[in-house]
Design a protein around this motif. Structure first.
Motif, PDB file in Angstrom:
ATOM      1  N   LEU A   1      73.242  25.236  54.705  1.00 47.57           N
ATOM      2  CA  LEU A   1      74.758  25.210  54.831  1.00 47.57           C
ATOM      3  C   LEU A   1      75.144  23.869  54.091  1.00 47.57           C
ATOM      4  CD1 LEU A   1      73.820  25.537  59.255  1.00 47.57           C
ATOM      5  CD2 LEU A   1      74.313  27.133  56.939  1.00 47.57           C
ATOM      6  N   ARG A   2      75.212  22.816  53.706  1.00 45.60           N
ATOM      7  CA  ARG A   2      75.585  21.123  53.169  1.00 45.60           C
ATOM      8  C   ARG A   2      74.563  20.992  53.452  1.00 45.60           C
ATOM      9  NH1 ARG A   2      77.739  21.758  58.823  1.00 45.60           N
ATOM     10  NH2 ARG A   2      80.340  22.538  58.429  1.00 45.60           N
ATOM     11  N   SER A   3      74.933  20.212  52.262  1.00 47.85           N
ATOM     12  CA  SER A   3      74.110  19.141  51.499  1.00 47.85           C
ATOM     13  C   SER A   3      74.521  17.968  50.579  1.00 47.85           C
ATOM     14  CB  SER A   3      73.638  19.767  50.607  1.00 47.85           C
ATOM     15  OG  SER A   3      73.718  20.498  49.494  1.00 47.85           O
ATOM     16  N   ASN A   4      74.456  16.899  50.547  1.00 49.32           N
ATOM     17  CA  ASN A   4      74.630  16.054  49.938  1.00 49.32           C
ATOM     18  C   ASN A   4      73.634  15.058  49.514  1.00 49.32           C
ATOM     19  OD1 ASN A   4      75.127  13.693  51.842  1.00 49.32           O
ATOM     20  ND2 ASN A   4      77.035  14.612  51.935  1.00 49.32           N
ATOM     21  N   PRO A   5      73.669  13.852  48.528  1.00 51.04           N
ATOM     22  CA  PRO A   5      72.511  13.342  48.519  1.00 51.04           C
ATOM     23  C   PRO A   5      72.181  12.194  49.759  1.00 51.04           C
ATOM     24  CG  PRO A   5      74.371  12.385  47.162  1.00 51.04           C
ATOM     25  CD  PRO A   5      74.971  13.201  47.899  1.00 51.04           C
ATOM     26  N   ARG A   6      73.407  12.378  50.512  1.00 49.68           N
ATOM     27  CA  ARG A   6      72.330  11.869  51.757  1.00 49.68           C
ATOM     28  C   ARG A   6      72.285  12.417  53.099  1.00 49.68           C
ATOM     29  NH1 ARG A   6      73.686   7.708  54.576  1.00 49.68           N
ATOM     30  NH2 ARG A   6      71.607   7.687  54.795  1.00 49.68           N
ATOM     31  N   ARG A   7      72.795  13.688  53.066  1.00 54.09           N
ATOM     32  CA  ARG A   7      72.242  14.545  54.110  1.00 54.09           C
ATOM     33  C   ARG A   7      71.678  15.964  53.694  1.00 54.09           C
ATOM     34  NH1 ARG A   7      77.447  16.598  57.067  1.00 54.09           N
ATOM     35  NH2 ARG A   7      76.439  17.252  58.673  1.00 54.09           N
ATOM     36  N   VAL A   8      71.246  16.198  54.383  1.00 52.56           N
ATOM     37  CA  VAL A   8      71.166  18.113  54.113  1.00 52.56           C
ATOM     38  C   VAL A   8      71.085  18.998  55.898  1.00 52.56           C
ATOM     39  CG1 VAL A   8      69.064  17.795  52.256  1.00 52.56           C
ATOM     40  CG2 VAL A   8      68.698  17.762  54.747  1.00 52.56           C
ATOM     41  N   VAL A   9      71.833  19.789  56.054  1.00 51.46           N
ATOM     42  CA  VAL A   9      71.976  20.796  56.971  1.00 51.46           C
ATOM     43  C   VAL A   9      71.108  22.198  56.588  1.00 51.46           C
ATOM     44  CG1 VAL A   9      73.471  22.012  59.158  1.00 51.46           C
ATOM     45  CG2 VAL A   9      73.935  19.881  57.360  1.00 51.46           C
ATOM     46  N   MET A  10      70.478  22.979  57.488  1.00 50.72           N
ATOM     47  CA  MET A  10      70.252  23.859  56.979  1.00 50.72           C
ATOM     48  C   MET A  10      69.652  24.784  58.156  1.00 50.72           C
ATOM     49  SD  MET A  10      66.214  23.213  55.766  1.00 50.72           S
ATOM     50  CE  MET A  10      66.593  22.204  54.835  1.00 50.72           C
ATOM     51  N   ARG A  11      69.599  26.477  58.418  1.00 49.51           N
ATOM     52  CA  ARG A  11      69.415  26.804  59.411  1.00 49.51           C
ATOM     53  C   ARG A  11      68.108  27.514  58.898  1.00 49.51           C
ATOM     54  NH1 ARG A  11      69.739  31.818  61.113  1.00 49.51           N
ATOM     55  NH2 ARG A  11      70.290  32.021  63.594  1.00 49.51           N
ATOM     56  N   LEU A  12      66.960  27.811  59.681  1.00 46.17           N
ATOM     57  CA  LEU A  12      65.825  28.773  59.441  1.00 46.17           C
ATOM     58  C   LEU A  12      65.448  29.234  60.391  1.00 46.17           C
ATOM     59  CD1 LEU A  12      63.596  26.006  57.835  1.00 46.17           C
ATOM     60  CD2 LEU A  12      65.317  26.984  56.882  1.00 46.17           C
ATOM     61  N   GLU A  13      64.378  30.410  60.497  1.00 44.11           N
ATOM     62  CA  GLU A  13      64.184  31.666  61.142  1.00 44.11           C
ATOM     63  C   GLU A  13      63.288  31.916  60.444  1.00 44.11           C
ATOM     64  OE1 GLU A  13      66.143  35.156  61.684  1.00 44.11           O
ATOM     65  OE2 GLU A  13      68.215  33.906  62.137  1.00 44.11           O
ATOM     66  N   GLY A  14      62.071  32.397  61.648  1.00 38.93           N
ATOM     67  CA  GLY A  14      60.675  33.019  61.342  1.00 38.93           C
ATOM     68  C   GLY A  14      60.247  34.017  62.926  1.00 38.93           C
ATOM     69  N   MET A  15      59.530  34.565  62.275  1.00 41.07           N
ATOM     70  CA  MET A  15      58.797  35.718  63.318  1.00 41.07           C
ATOM     71  C   MET A  15      57.363  35.048  63.988  1.00 41.07           C
ATOM     72  SD  MET A  15      60.844  37.507  64.601  1.00 41.07           S
ATOM     73  CE  MET A  15      60.107  38.664  65.124  1.00 41.07           C
ATOM     74  N   ILE A  16      57.291  35.131  64.878  1.00 41.92           N
ATOM     75  CA  ILE A  16      55.692  34.869  65.845  1.00 41.92           C
ATOM     76  C   ILE A  16      55.157  35.980  66.460  1.00 41.92           C
ATOM     77  CG2 ILE A  16      56.216  32.611  65.202  1.00 41.92           C
ATOM     78  CD1 ILE A  16      55.661  31.661  68.239  1.00 41.92           C
ATOM     79  N   ASP A  17      53.796  35.598  66.695  1.00 39.05           N
ATOM     80  CA  ASP A  17      53.348  37.177  67.849  1.00 39.05           C
ATOM     81  C   ASP A  17      53.178  35.444  68.750  1.00 39.05           C
ATOM     82  OD1 ASP A  17      51.831  38.584  70.195  1.00 39.05           O
ATOM     83  OD2 ASP A  17      50.452  39.362  68.773  1.00 39.05           O
ATOM     84  N   ARG A  18      53.638  35.684  70.012  1.00 40.49           N
ATOM     85  CA  ARG A  18      53.847  34.429  71.221  1.00 40.49           C
ATOM     86  C   ARG A  18      52.303  34.901  71.598  1.00 40.49           C
ATOM     87  NH1 ARG A  18      55.973  36.036  76.545  1.00 40.49           N
ATOM     88  NH2 ARG A  18      56.450  37.367  76.165  1.00 40.49           N
ATOM     89  N   THR A  19      51.535  35.887  71.946  1.00 38.62           N
ATOM     90  CA  THR A  19      50.426  36.055  72.410  1.00 38.62           C
ATOM     91  C   THR A  19      49.417  35.332  71.706  1.00 38.62           C
ATOM     92  OG1 THR A  19      50.154  38.490  71.694  1.00 38.62           O
ATOM     93  CG2 THR A  19      51.626  38.333  73.247  1.00 38.62           C
ATOM     94  N   ALA A  20      49.690  35.014  70.279  1.00 40.23           N
ATOM     95  CA  ALA A  20      48.569  34.635  69.946  1.00 40.23           C
ATOM     96  C   ALA A  20      48.556  33.623  69.859  1.00 40.23           C
ATOM     97  CB  ALA A  20      48.794  34.996  68.532  1.00 40.23           C
ATOM     98  N   PHE A  21      48.672  32.968  70.655  1.00 42.62           N
ATOM     99  CA  PHE A  21      49.348  31.864  71.029  1.00 42.62           C
ATOM    100  C   PHE A  21      49.419  31.305  72.207  1.00 42.62           C
ATOM    101  CE2 PHE A  21      51.918  31.434  66.957  1.00 42.62           C
ATOM    102  CZ  PHE A  21      51.724  30.134  66.328  1.00 42.62           C
ATOM    103  N   GLY A  22      49.105  31.963  73.141  1.00 42.18           N
ATOM    104  CA  GLY A  22      48.398  31.980  74.399  1.00 42.18           C
ATOM    105  C   GLY A  22      49.469  32.625  75.258  1.00 42.18           C
ATOM    106  N   ILE A  23      50.911  31.968  74.877  1.00 33.83           N
ATOM    107  CA  ILE A  23      52.261  32.906  75.500  1.00 33.83           C
ATOM    108  C   ILE A  23      52.077  34.375  76.203  1.00 33.83           C
ATOM    109  CG2 ILE A  23      54.739  32.599  75.412  1.00 33.83           C
ATOM    110  CD1 ILE A  23      53.733  29.775  73.381  1.00 33.83           C
TER     111      ILE A  23
END
Length: 218
Positions: free
Chosen positions: A166-188
């Motif tokens: 989303l934003r970047s310069n020599p001292r700062r980065v801002v990002m948005r990430l997404e991912g999918m998991i099977d929560r039951t595989a972790f016992g949730i």
């Protein structure tokens, strides 16, 4: 009444010589604005990222888990305990790791909080944090891709995170990430079968480059 007298009572017609330059002026202004706007809007790019280790700004970084249900989605937010990203030249991510505080989980429903902290949720008293460690990662333009290992309740599974710088310069980065998991595989398993087994992970990361730009490996 003559035709001349009838026409004399009508309002004067607009001066076409005045309208044409005005219309052309407005059209030219719109075209100029369309051409200049991309130049005026700052865009984030891997080229702006300097090599080094960037530490998460914890009070501005957030993890969200969204689980679809029969009557709507359940969204739970959690805080990070720590996190860092290490970049090499060209936007390559040579190391990324983060710990998420499972005891900080919050939702709009108080009863859901106790369930998510409990045995069939994250079991926060026994497993106070979830951990992500990257295996590969890169930023190309404003596109971010990371693969790694996610550990929840001592269960480790591979995960891919994709998103936007989303934003970047020599001292700062801002990002948005997404991912999918099977929560039951972790016992949730809390909320099954009303809520689905798949969960979307959404991360908003704000990170600052360490002084001196030193790099950490692994």
């Amino acid at each position: 009444m003559s035709r001349t007298e009838a026409l004399a009572g009508l309002p004067a017609a607009p001066n076409s010589r005045r309208l044409i330059p005005a219309a052309l002026s407005r059209a030219a202004g719109a075209i100029l604005a369309a051409l200049l706007l991309p130049l005026l809007v700052a865009t984030a790019s891997a080229a702006d990222i300097q090599p080094g280790t960037y530490m998460f700004v914890l009070d501005r970084t957030m993890a969200r888990v969204v689980v679809p249900g029969q009557k709507g989605n359940l969204a739970a937010d959690m805080n990070f305990q720590l996190g860092e990203l290490t970049f090499d030249k060209g936007g390559m991510i040579v190391n990324a790791r983060a710990d998420i505080d499972t005891g900080s989980v919050s939702t709009k429903n108080a009863s859901s909080v106790s369930t998510l902290k409990g045995r069939y949720g994250f079991d926060s008293s026994r497993y106070p944090f979830a951990r992500f460690e990257s295996t590969t990662g890169s930023v190309q333009g404003d596109r971010v891709v990371m693969t790694g290992l996610l550990t929840i309740k001592d269960v480790t599974r591979p995960v891919e995170l994709t998103g936007t710088l989303l934003r970047s310069n020599p001292r700062r980065v801002v990002m948005r990430l997404e991912g999918m998991i099977d929560r039951t595989a972790f016992g949730i398993t809390a909320g099954r079968p009303v809520y689905g087994k798949d969960a979307k992970i959404i991360l908003r990361i704000v990170a600052l480059r360490e002084r001196g730009g030193r790099m950490r490996q692994g």
